[in-house]
Write a protein that holds these residues in place. Structure first.
Motif, short mmCIF file in Angstrom:
data_model
loop_
_atom_site.label_atom_id
_atom_site.label_comp_id
_atom_site.label_asym_id
_atom_site.label_seq_id
_atom_site.Cartn_x
_atom_site.Cartn_y
_atom_site.Cartn_z
N ILE A 21 0.82 -1.21 0.00
CA ILE A 21 0.00 0.00 0.00
C ILE A 21 0.86 1.26 0.00
CG2 ILE A 21 -0.27 0.28 2.48
CD1 ILE A 21 -3.26 0.81 1.89
N ARG A 23 3.32 2.11 -1.92
CA ARG A 23 3.54 2.66 -3.27
C ARG A 23 2.40 3.58 -3.67
NH1 ARG A 23 5.56 -2.41 -6.93
NH2 ARG A 23 7.46 -2.86 -5.75
N LYS A 24 1.19 3.16 -3.40
CA LYS A 24 0.03 4.00 -3.75
C LYS A 24 0.04 5.29 -2.93
CE LYS A 24 -2.79 0.11 -5.10
NZ LYS A 24 -3.91 -0.74 -4.78
N LEU A 27 2.64 7.61 -4.33
CA LEU A 27 2.15 8.18 -5.59
C LEU A 27 1.15 9.29 -5.32
CD1 LEU A 27 2.14 8.03 -8.67
CD2 LEU A 27 0.25 6.42 -8.48
#
Length: 78
Positions: A21, A23-24, A27
């Motif tokens: 999670i 990475r999201k 981002l």
């Protein structure tokens, strides 16, 4: 010393590879910061120098005068 940097780099790469999670979330954070700074730049910091002065020489003189000319009298301590 090179081994230290290589080990540190490897640690961060492995950490980012194993994120799910995270990475999201990163981002989302990066997109929000990019939008935030673009909006600030466009709406709150207009290019005053290009509006008020017609060429680079006049802009340079304005910046030079702004940086070297005192704007107010110093405060006296009594």
């Amino acid at each position: 010393m090179g081994n230290f940097w290589r080990a540190t780099w490897s640690m961060y790469i492995d950490g980012f590879k194993s994120m799910t999670i995270g990475r999201k979330l990163w981002l989302i954070i990066i997109v929000k910061l990019a939008v935030f700074f673009l909006i600030l730049k466009l709406f709150f910091f207009p290019d005053i120098l290009s509006v008020n002065y017609s060429n680079d020489g006049e802009r340079a003189d304005a910046v030079r005068n702004s940086l070297t000319t005192p704007t107010s009298k110093p405060i006296k301590n009594n």
